[in-house]
Each structure stands twice: as C-alpha cells, then as structure tokens.
Design an enzyme around this catalytic site. Structure first.
Site, PDB file in Angstrom:
ATOM      1  N   SER A   1       0.756  -1.158  -0.093  1.00 12.49           N
ATOM      2  CA  SER A   1      -0.213  -0.009  -0.181  1.00 12.49           C
ATOM      3  C   SER A   1       0.915   1.157  -0.111  1.00 12.49           C
ATOM      4  CB  SER A   1      -0.911   0.085   1.278  1.00 12.49           C
ATOM      5  OG  SER A   1      -1.556  -1.308   1.324  1.00 12.49           O
TER       6      SER A   1
ATOM      7  N   HIS B   1      -7.178   0.294   6.613  1.00 11.95           N
ATOM      8  CA  HIS B   1      -6.709  -1.190   6.918  1.00 11.95           C
ATOM      9  C   HIS B   1      -6.653  -1.432   8.409  1.00 11.95           C
ATOM     10  CE1 HIS B   1      -5.812  -2.050   2.674  1.00 11.95           C
ATOM     11  NE2 HIS B   1      -5.040  -1.058   2.565  1.00 11.95           N
TER      12      HIS B   1
END
Lengths: 466, 466, 466, 466
Positions: free
Chosen positions: B307, B401
């Site tokens: 990410s 997340h």
C-alpha cells in the site's frame, strides 16, 4: 465521516438505555433461552464494524429462530420488537430541530431525528439480508408477524418496520420480469403450481396446458430471491372475449393458432409471497405484460381479464336475507318463483332465488337458467358498480382492476361452473378491459373521485329495472 | 390499507403547502425553464398511482436534467431540494407521538413521524430507480451534489437524502462479487482501466499483465448497475511479502508459477463510483477475496497488501519545516548532512533531508541511500503508528486497513520509485497484513481504543532512537 | 482446388448416368409424386454451390417427406436410395489405383476411389444437417430405415450410409455430458420420462424421487440436437450394494444422507434415440459418470450397477422344457417338488420349478422361497457366466457390462418383484462392479479371450452342485 | 453388430501387415524416439475398446508431438502417415464387389471396400478429437502438413485424409454464427485482431472503432473450438456505396447514425485458421450476415463489399513490361507522358505509367491524378472482367465474390492509399454488390459458363477505348 461518529455515539447511548430496558424485560420473561436470544441480538447490534462476523452472527440468529417452536418464535420476535426507538433521543432530536437557526442546521437536525426514529430492531432485520436466502427468511418472517401482530401491538410495530424495509427493497425498479413456459425448471413450475390461488392447478398436465403455445405466463422475481416468483399472471391468446374459464382450463382442447388471436385474456393473477402483502406489483405486472404481448403479437387488439367476483354471493345472500324490497322487480320475482317450484314455501322472489342458490341442479335446466340469468347479471353489475366499501368498490378484485385503470366490460353467466365458482359468485365471472389509451385517465378518476368505468352494456345492466 | 390513506392525505396537504412555497421560490428564480422543471417534479409527486406514466415522467425529468448545462443543473437540483419536509406536519406528528397513550399508539405515531420526515424530494429521487440506467443516474447525481453541496446547505440536504437512499440500496447484502480476467468483456476492462486510482493502467498490455495467471482481480457489482464495477481489488500471487510495486507492474516479467505461491499481495484497491463516497464496501471485498483465494490456493499462508502512504511526505515536509528538534537524532543529522553535500547551506539534519527530498538523484547513489533509508523507515513507522487525526491514524490508507483489522507488517524503502511514489512518500510503501485469525480482534481494539497493531519490527522502528 | 474440379467433373458424369437410371426407375414406379421427389433430390445434388438455396431445397425436401404417409415415405426413401455409387466410376478409379506408379499417385488414386464410393445419396443426407432440427430429422429417418431395411436391400444400403455418417457426427468427442436434476427444464424431464426404458417412470412424483438429493442423473447431448438426450443413466448414492430396485424406486423413502454413502448404484441406463442404434456411448457415459462422482463424493468406494437379466427366463424356460438332466441336482429337485405341491403332477424337479414360475404367490411364502432361491441363484450365475451367444455372454446386458470392463459381483433374489421383473428373470437382478483399477484389464480379456470376470461368490455359484 | 466383427477382423489383419511394414520402416529411421512414437500409435490403433484409456493414449501422443522440434515433428508425421490403407485388402474388397450377385451384396461389398480405404492413420487422427482442445490440435496439425506436404507425397496423403475429416466436421451445418462487439471477451478480441488479414488492426482503439455502433462484426465458431473464430467479417453501415477504406478506418470519425444508413459495406473478411484452407465458409458467412442485417435494419437497401484487388499491380506491371501495344490508347499514352515528366526517358505511355507507379507523389498532384485515374479505372475493369486463370477470374478476390453470386459494381480510385494499397493495386478498390434477388442466378452462371456480372458502368469501362 463525522456524522457517522455522531450517529455511533447516539447509538451507543441508545443501546445502553435499551440494554437496561431489555435486561429488565428479559428478567420478566425469564428463562435461559430468552436471555441468550436477547444477548445474541445485542451482540448483533453492538458490533461496530466486523461485518463478516456480523453476517455469521445474523446467520446464527436466524438458525436459532428456525429451530424454535411456535411459542419460542413468538418470544423471539417479542424480544426483537423490544429494541425500539429511544424516546428520549427522539425528543432531544426534535428539540434540536425546533431550535435550528438556519436551513443547514435544519437539514442536519432532520436527518438526526430520522436516525433516532430508526429503531435498532430495523437494523437487526437488515442484517439478515446478508445471509444466503436471507431475503426469503425476512419475507417469511413477515408472514408470521402479520398473523401474530393482530393481537400484539409490540409485534405490530416490528411488522410495520419490516414492511417499510421490504417496500424499499422490493421497489418495482428492482424486479425482473421473466417469462415462464414449459422449458422452465421443474422446481420453478412445481412452486408456481403451489402458488396458483385463483384456479387451482391440479396436475402437471393441467400446468402444461397453461403453458401451451397459445398461452403466456409471466412472473416478477427479485434478484435476492432468484428462485421465488413474487407474483405471476396467466394469459390466454384467443379470438374475442373469453367468457368461461372452464374452456380455458380444458386440457384436451387443442392450442389455438395465435396468428388468429385478437384478444389476450388475463385469467389468473396470483401473489406468491404472503410476507409481501400490501406491497403491490400486480398493477405493474399487468401493464408490462400488456406491452410485451402487444410487441410480440401485432394482431392483438383487446387486453382483458377473466376475473372472479369473490364477494358476490356473500353480498347477495345478505341482501336476500334482509328481504330488501328494492332488490328484485316484480316481474323478476314472479319468474323466479315460477322456476323455483318450492310449492308455496317461497313467498317472495328473494326466497325463491335463495332456494335456487342452495342447489346446483338448475344450472343444467334451460328454463330455470332463462329466468335466473338476467337477474343475476343485473345484480352482479349492481354489485360491481354501485356497492361500496368506503370509497372503494366492495368487491376486492374489482377494486384492484379499477385502481389499475381498467373498466368493467362484460359479465358472464356460467363463467365458472366449478364448486368454488358456484359458491362464490353463482358462476358469474367478469371481464375487465385494459385499454392502453385509457388506463391513466380511468385510474385517475377512480383514485380521485371514485368513478367506476364500465361498458355501456354493463352500465345499463347496473341501472336495472327501475 | 387505512394507513396508506392517512399517508396519502398527509401527503396531499404537505404537497399543497409545498406547492405554494415552491411557486414563490420559482417566481424568485424566475425563468420559463425553472418553472417547467418544478412543474414536472410536482407532476411526478402528485400522480397518485399511474406508475407506468410515473416512470415515463421520471425518464423525461432525467432527460431534462441531462440536457442542461452546469448552471441549469444547479438550478434543477435546487428546485428539487426545495421539496423538503413539511415542518408543521413534523411538529404535529411529534405532538401526537408525545401524547400517545399506549405502545400501539406510540408505534403508529412513530411510523407517522418517520413518514413526515421523508421529504418529497426523496420520493422524487426514488422514482428514478424505475428508469433504465436510473441507478447509475442517481449515483452520478450524487457525485454532482457532493461537489455543489459544500457551498450550498440546501443541496447538502438533498445530498444527505440521496446518500441515505443509496446506502440502503447498496447494502452489501445486495452486491455480487465477480472475478474479472482477460476473458471479461472489453467494455468492462476498458472501464476498469479508467477507474484504477492507485497505480495507473497505462495500456491494454499493462492491463493484461494484471490479469495474468499469477494475478486475480475481483469487483463488486450491483444488480441494478450490472456493467459498472463499484470497487475492485488487484491481487498478485507471489512467494514472500512483495516490497516493491514496480516489479509487480513489470509487463515483461513472466507469470509466476502459482503452485509456488505462499502469499497473496493486494496491491491496488480502487473505488469506482464517486457518487458512492462514504458507502463502504472495501472491507467486505478484502475479506471475501481472502476467503476465495484461501479456497482456491491451499498453499497461501499470508494475505497482505502493498500500500501507498499518501500523506507521508506532506506530514514530513511540515515537520522538517518547523525544525522539530526531536525529529532526528544527532547521529542521523550528521550522516544526512554528510551526504547532502549542500556545502554549509544545510546547517541542520532536517535541512539536509529536506534538500535531498527536493531532488531524486540520490536514489541511485548507494552511499546516500545508506544514510537516508534508516531515517525514512523510522519516520515512516512513526507516521503510521503515532501520528493521529483525532483518534484515527493520520494516514487515510492506514486508517482504512487498521479499521478492517489489519496490522502494519513491514515498510519498504524504494517500494514505489515512480514520480508519484517519490512525491507522496519518498518511495516508501507498506505491507498491511490480514491475519484471518486476528482480523476481528484487531478491528475491535482499533475501533474501540484506537489501538494500532504492528509487527515487532515496525513497532521497534517507531519507538525510534530515543 | 484442382481436385475439387476433378471431383466435380466426376460427379457430373456420375449424375448424368444416375439421372438416366433414375428416370427409368421413376418411370417404373410412375406417379407424379415420385417424379417430383426425385427431381427435388436431383436438384439438391446438381446445385453446384448455391449453398443457401441448397439449404432451402433440403428443407423443402424434408417437409415433403414429413408430409407423406407410410407408403409415400417408403417410396421417397427408395428413390433416395437409388442415388447409388457409379459402379463404372468405382471400377475406373480402382484401375487407376492399381496402376499408380508411386506413393503420391497411389494416395491420390485412393482418395479418388474413396470419393467414387461416396454415393450421391450420402451427400443428400448430409444436406439435411444444415436445416434447423436437421440432425434429429436424420436420426429419426434412420429409425424408419432400420425398420424398413430388414426387408429391402436397397433401403438397407441407404441405412448403412446414414449409419456411417451418424457414427462420424456422433463421435463421443462431440458429445456433451450434462447433469439432469429437478431444476432442469420440464420439457427435458418430460422427454426423459418417456425415454426411460428399464424401470418405467410412472409420474412426476416418481421422476422427482429419481432426481432427489441422493440421486444423480447424467445424459449425453449433441450440440446439433441440444434438447434431445442421447442416453442417460440414473444413479443412487447408498451404503453398501443395493440389491432390490423397488426400494430405490420407493417415492416415500426419505433421501439418503449422501455423506454416509460409500456406493454408487447405476440402476438404469436408457438409450433415447432408436435412430442411433449401434452407435454406442453407454460405455463412455458410465466411465465419465464414475469419474465425476468420485470427484464429488470422496467417500464413494464402490461403483456398481443394479441390472436386469432380461434373457434369464427365456433361457431357463427352454432348459426346463427340454428336461436337461444336468440342470438340477437331485437334492434341488426334491426340495422343489416338496414345495411345488402339485400333487404328483410334477414328476421332476424341472416340472416343479416350471410350475412355480407360472404363478407368483410363492414369492410371499417363506418356505418356498427358501427352496427356490438357491436354485435360481445358481442357475442365474450359470446363465451369466457360462451361457454364450458365439463368443459373447448370452445375456445382452451382461455382454454390455462385461465389454465395458465390469465384473459380475452379486446376484439378488427378489431384486425386481414387479410383473416385468417376475416375467423376465424370476425377480433376479445382478450387480456389475466397475472397479476403475481393473476396467481396462477386464475389458481386454473379455474382448480378446471372452473371459468373463466375476466375484468369487458368483463364480462358486456358477460352478454349481456337480 | 456382425459387420463390426468383420471389420475388426479385417483391421486386425491389416494391422498385422502394417505392423511388420512399420517395424521395418522404424528400423530404417532408427532411434529410440522413432520407435516409441510408432509403438504409441500402434497402441492407439490396437486398443479394442478401452475408449477412456484410448483418450489418455491420444493425449499422450499429442503431448509427445508438441514436445518435438521441427525435425522431430516431421518424423512423427511421417511415421503416422505410414499407417496407410492395406492395398491387398482394398484389392480383395474390390474383387468381392465386382462379383456381388445382387443389390444387397453389392451394398455390403461397397461398404466393405469403403472401410478398407479408410487408412488407419485416419483413425489415429480421429482419436485426437476426444482430448481437450483436440480439434484445434488437428487444425494446427494440418497447417504444418500443408507446409510439409508440398515436398513429401507421404505427408500429402496424410494431409488429404485430415482435410477429408475436417471438411466433414466443419460442415457449415455445425457452425455457430456469433456477433462480436466491444462487449466480447478481451481474449477473443485480441485473437481477432491477430487474425485480421485485410486491413491490419493497429491498436485497441482501432479495434474499438471497428466495433462501434455503426459497425457489425460476425464470426463463425465450431462447438469443439468455442474460443477460436474460424472466419469473420467486418461491416460498416453507411449511406451510399463507400469507396475508400481510409475513412472507414478513421478512428476519429464519429459513429454514423444507423437510422440514416441505406448500405452495408463488407470491408474485411478474414479466414482465421490456416489449417482449414480449402474448407470454405466465407460464402455462407456473407449470406447469413446479409440476412441478419436486413432483419435488424429495415432501411438497408444495398449490400456490398469494399474489396482489394490484390493481383492488379502484378498483372499490370507485367503488361507494362511486355509493352503490349493494345494496352493504352494513343490519347492515354500522350496524357500519361505529359504528366510523367520523365524528360524523354519514357518514350511510350506504358513507360510513363510504369514510371509513375514507381513513385507515390503523384497521388497528391491533381493534374497527374486527372490523367492517371481514367486509365487505371479502365485497366482495373479489364483486369477484373476479362483476365482469366483457366475459367476463373484472375483476381482471387474477384473469383471469390463472383462465385458467391456477387457482381462487380464500382471501381474506386484512391480506395486504399496505404502503402499496401498503393503497391498491390495503385490504390484501386472495388465494390462487389450482393443483390439477394440475383445471388443464385449470378452464382450459377459464373460457376457454369464463367459469366462475370458487372454494373453497366463497369462493363462499359472494361470494353475500353477501342
């Protein structure tokens, strides 16, 4: 995102209060099961984001419910119904709304008030949508709630919430129209036969006849209940208005050559899901099917139903019992008495008619039929066009079709000579005509002023002998 | 049925008041177009049951809107937003609720209050669902409203109503997960490439590489928008944690033999519909895909993302600018000054680092990299684990997340050496680990106490030099 | 392209000769219809490339045929059969082959000879493949030809050509295996019920039972006859070898929990298309289904049939009639005489058994059954393993399964107590076991040396009393 | 069944002979691999019924082949080709046929002779149909054989057998017509772009333009090769005959409003499978597509191609080189010399034209174009209508369309100004017109008498200056 935080805060407080309330309530009903069901529900509501396990919790809750007996289910539902709005929060939100200084604050306050009015039990119900077959589970849950809610205001509230949710989810924009024919899955056809509510489907052969090349059958489906029809309609493609249902249901009759057809007869419309009562799509179904048929068969000029008059005998029997002097003309009374042959017992035409309606034999006697038919047709027309329940037509089927913008086109003596037809309407059936050019106008004037449209012949009949 | 009548009555009165209000408003804005749009909307609302023509009216209204220029659309939307709740009716319904004598009356009054809070404009919006592509129309309408609503409270209210409706319709229970691969329709793939928001898809060849045999791509779809992905995720099946995105995007690299794969790397998640902002399904998507992959590939042991850290440089640049004395250790400052070679200009380590971050060349210089890497990794870990926006992680991707129950597993220097990567995060990328056994626990403790989970190595990094 | 030209030239000459021959023939049978049919066929053959109109001509020809009565069809087929090979062209082509100087010339001459051997009637038949439902038309045509060809060599030749073509088109590589269940289209299920040849399907309920969760049904389809099953098999998933078909067909029996199943019983295999007689796919079907089931149900250990012995009684009755002294042991004869209670009428065991087989009552008499069962089982085993028709097993079902590589596993008294079962095999049924590890070996040794494999128990039985 | 036994007997004997022959041959080529390939093939042929393991053997054989290099494949194919017919068996069967006493015996003997003419290698080829992707394997095998067979008669024989089988399997009756558009799978579109043989597809954008709303693309598929197009056609819906391909391929041109279209232009037809060379379906494809388009777009009045003239320059250059005095009129020669400006070099019109055709610049010079265009159009018309290859049109594309029943409608200067177009046909393109009412008649007279139909204008052009 910040209003979510607000909403979560509100919810937390609401849940805290409710939890206390629920604990007391649960203590009242006592029992381990009661407690664990309530605890399960609370867990479902408290979980702040683990959606996957939320789904598991919902699935477990559904299984718990399905494993219960009738009394257990009732208790389960009462527990769920206990997760009501927080009245104090509603009041506070209303206060805020009242004192909102400007449009922006007002909008926000209204949204907040709306949220406080969404009871936690509605969120519980929503969670069932995530489990497989969850939508069918909710529809069936409402079937149960409709039965239980009549006697239990708490459950009536839960039922109302569920209805609100279902009406949203089953908005006609989400429905899919599918044609059903003899190539459809046997599972579906078997289900369809079970759901037919107007003219019972007696066998696979009977069903096959209704799906023959001169027939059409269409149903609405919902994407979340793909194998369950919601409502379906059976159509026969014929020449001229069909007046009797027995010939349509005759399995031995050969299929009609549809190139010769000028008329589509809607001879059966059945709702399949009791749990969707009051959430109407019949209206849409008829109009969508009219439009599909008009596309497929360019020769079709007339779209009409062949419909029962389910309340006719009930109304007529009551009228006959109260000996309403204006019911029958003298002439009618006389001819009825003549054929009833009740040897002086029947001193009035009403009594003669009542006597005839108690036995079926006269249907096969031409002379009697000659005397009875004009009377019944006239009374049938009066029943449809003049008798009311508030502003509505008394007959529920008439109300449905008039609401949809149809008009009463023709009454048919011997339209349904089955036992059911004899008992419900003395064999009368009625054609409602759907004229695409008039549907809107008729609909508006019936909905607005209660005006019931009918063909000249039927209007003349209804005016009667006076 | 009687409560429908009540509701219709209420609505009628509400509409009468609103009509007057709207007429004045319309007079205010003047113009023929304004009037005719308002009249169209009123017609949509007034029509009491002609659903088929309602659909036609909605279609016409949508076409009117689509034919307008930007200013016209704004006016259109303001007109629609004007169909607000009837404040008097809300007050009256609240009154009734307050004085409700028992549970049944309270339930009914609540339902009624809820109905008065449903603004007519929400019913207008709902009618668009019945037209073809109506759902996409509404989603796009919200995109526009989100932009306009920031400056216009009236439009903000309309946007809130639309969001409420969309959240209901796009409940995750209604979504369908589909795998996308090189056999998918070109229309869909073309759309997908346009929606990719993390690592731009540069060509069909680039796209094909991302759908190769060692990749998986999944998207959520809604049954009423069947050709429009809502959100999609791209996954690479690899051996060990992947630390750099460039090798994943290398079109010339051969496909990995998936029988050797032990790790699934989620390297791109993109929301496709701006109009669904705030209605989240990313969480579900990741978990459903983890479960699908675990089924298909028994060898997979690790599920992690690769990410970006979109806010890292912004935060770091600010820190460097304010010359925070605690930002760098003396040792770090020294080594940075040594490699920055700014000839006395940079009197502090912060200045040296800032100077380096202004030019890219040092990435290719081993000595500089050796000095910079440990500093950036340490500051990156601190940024992810210690910096906050309220109770949330400052970095939005980290917040996403962590909310889903992942933990920060590893930081990767040179993870994204593209221009974008250099500018946003000085090439840092991060792996978030999804451990199916921990997801719920991590989710709960982050959502509840704001606890951010991380691997020992990252936690140690974040603690830093002190 | 040049060999096409050659072939066209040849064909032209052949057609010229044939046309003359056919004209004479047609003159012989006389009649306008005869002529026009022949002319149609000639037109079909002569058309040198207008494939679209060729299709139309073929469609017209098919319609002509379908409109004829039985005698007309016979004449039609004889006319078609008249389009034989050109014997002179065959002879010439053989001449050329014989004198071919080298491999290339030989290959070309062989190809040419092969072409001259393709009779024009085969090309006529091929043209029907282009019309809708043309393949089914051809399959049904062969059904007719099989019946007529027995007495008519000309038609037998046409039948052989058609068989050759069908064998090519219905190569197992082109077939598609489909599972059939209660979700299959009603049209297909209705057809299936009609095709069931082993255990009649009596009703939709009977059919539904055979498609229950503990059953599997698979059929082969051909892409050019997508709605017509070619052959299907019905399988029950049970625990242990099933010995009696009545319990499998019991509609009231609950579905078996397939997690407990260790055995798949193939209890019915039916060919659906008489016109494909002699083109075998049963073999493939069983093996493909074994493999599918083994994949789906890991617990399955045994794959076996429950099969009829259609020729047993015919054989046994003949044996009993000829009073073969070696048929029964003395002991057997004695016990049979004892239970037959024919009062001195039956002087031999054979007579006693014959007498018993004429009446059914003894099936329900335990003592009689005790006497009869071991005798019938022994004779049944002998019938299956020792009696022959050339090198084959006398029983056609035994021959089919032994050819496929199965072995005779067990005989079951009272396996089929229906009238049909009593009359055909005195209620005996047999399990053939398909052991995937042995199929090839068993197949080879039966096909090669005529060796019939059986379990030890059955082999011992067959050895008998001597 | 008895003739199968016969055939098996024959086969056994044939195989025994062949085996011996093959062993010698294998000994000749030596090598372990050679032997094992031959042994594999023999095993494939010998196996008398284990069809499942036959499939496995075929799959293994295919893998062996695919694993070989070019020389290995050639040896593999030669080994396979060695499994020829048994000449002695053929001779014996012919003997039997000659002495057949009656029709029945003759039919049987013919069938037998036909079987002896089926070489074992054809059965080997057939076995590949049972493996996944086996049909594509065979089609690709023929591609190889076509290349190798030119120099090797043994392989030519194998190729002929394979062609015979494929022609049977790819009979047009088995093909499925599918529309291809921008919603088709990317895999298929990518393949299509690779197969386009007329006007190269340069990019996905180019491809998308050809699948736009004013275009149609159709392809034939075979059920056993479902992802592989066999042939496809690209159509543009335009107004009036399109004369230039560049405007059709212009990606920036907006899509035409098809409600205005009166003409369908077939601007590209490509065969996709080299291995199906000589098995023609282009003819069917055009006619089926004409019929589909006529149904979909009622306004279409003209169906025509825009086709290349691939052999025009080759023919013209030869003519110019041989200084044919009748090629150009004096007037033409003069005007060509005038614009060629070759300063006395070009002493003849032919030389001038040849000089012009060597450089492209003149295309942009109006005066030159004015001089050249009429000459090229006239020569183009002559080339199409008068030049022959045997009885066929010299130009292969002309031959294809004339065979299909089209006529030459119009020639277009500057029809294809790409390099390819300039080199092949000096930019000329031609429209062939498909008039549904004339197709059959034109087809017949071209196929029969070689008559080439053309519009009056083109016929006049072709007659020329004389």
């Amino acid at each position: 995102m910040s209003d979510i935080a607000v909403s979560t805060g509100l919810l937390d407080r609401a849940l805290r209060r409710i939890t206390t309330a629920w604990r007391e309530m649960a203590a009242g009903v006592g029992g381990d099961d009661g407690e664990s069901v309530g605890a399960q529900m609370l867990a479902c509501l408290n979980a702040r984001g683990g959606e996957v396990s939320a789904r598991n919790r919902a699935a477990k809750l559904a299984q718990t419910y399905l494993g219960l007996d009738e009394a257990g289910r009732r208790e389960f539902l009462r527990t769920m119904a206990g997760f009501e709005c927080d009245a104090a929060a509603v009041a506070a939100a209303f206060e805020t709304l009242q004192s909102a200084p400007d449009a922006a604050a007002r909008a926000q306050a209204q949204a907040r008030l709306r949220r406080t009015l969404e009871p936690p039990r509605a969120r519980l119900l929503t969670q069932f949508t995530t489990i497989p077959d969850g939508m069918k589970f909710l529809v069936d849950l409402r079937t149960t709630l409709l039965a239980l809610g009549k006697a239990d205001p708490l459950l009536a509230g839960l039922e109302a919430d569920l209805r609100h949710l279902l009406a949203n989810w089953f908005d006609v924009g989400f429905l899919e129209l599918q044609r059903i024919d003899w190539s459809s899955p046997a599972t579906l056809l078997e289900r369809l036969a079970g759901y037919e509510a107007v003219h019972e489907i007696r066998s696979w052969r009977d069903l096959k006849n209704r799906l023959d090349s001169d027939r059409r059958c269409y149903a609405f489906f919902h994407p979340r209940m793909p194998h369950e029809p919601l409502i379906f309609v059976e159509v026969a493609l014929v020449k001229g208005l069909a007046g009797g249902v027995q010939s349509l249901l005759d399995q031995k009759a050969p299929a009609f050559d549809t190139r010769q057809s000028d008329t589509a007869i809607f001879y059966s419309i059945s709702n399949c899901q009791k749990g969707l009562a009051g959430i109407s799509f019949g209206n849409f179904l008829i109009k969508r099917v009219v439009s599909l048929l008009a596309d497929e068969f360019r020769n079709l000029k007339t779209f009409a139903t062949l419909s029962p008059m389910p309340g006719f005998r009930r109304w007529l029997d009551a009228k006959l019992a109260e000996e309403d002097a204006n019911l029958l003309s003298e002439e009618e009374s006389e001819s009825l008495r003549a054929v009833a042959k009740t040897d002086g017992e029947a001193t009035s035409g009403a009594e003669a008619l009542a006597a005839l309606l108690r036995r079926r034999g006269w249907l096969r006697d031409a002379a009697t039929l000659r005397a009875v038919e004009p009377v019944l047709l006239r009374l049938g027309a009066r029943y449809l066009l003049a008798e009311s329940n508030g502003r509505r037509a008394l007959d529920p089927v008439a109300h449905f079709h008039l609401s949809n913008g149809a008009r009463v086109e023709r009454l048919n003596m011997l339209g349904d000579i089955s036992d059911k037809g004899f008992k419900a309407s003395a064999t009368l059936m009625v054609n409602y005509l759907y004229d695409p050019a008039k549907i809107e106008e008729y609909h508006e004037s019936y909905a607005g002023e209660g005006k019931r449209h009918a063909s000249t012949a039927v209007r003349r009949l209804a005016r009667g002998w006076a």
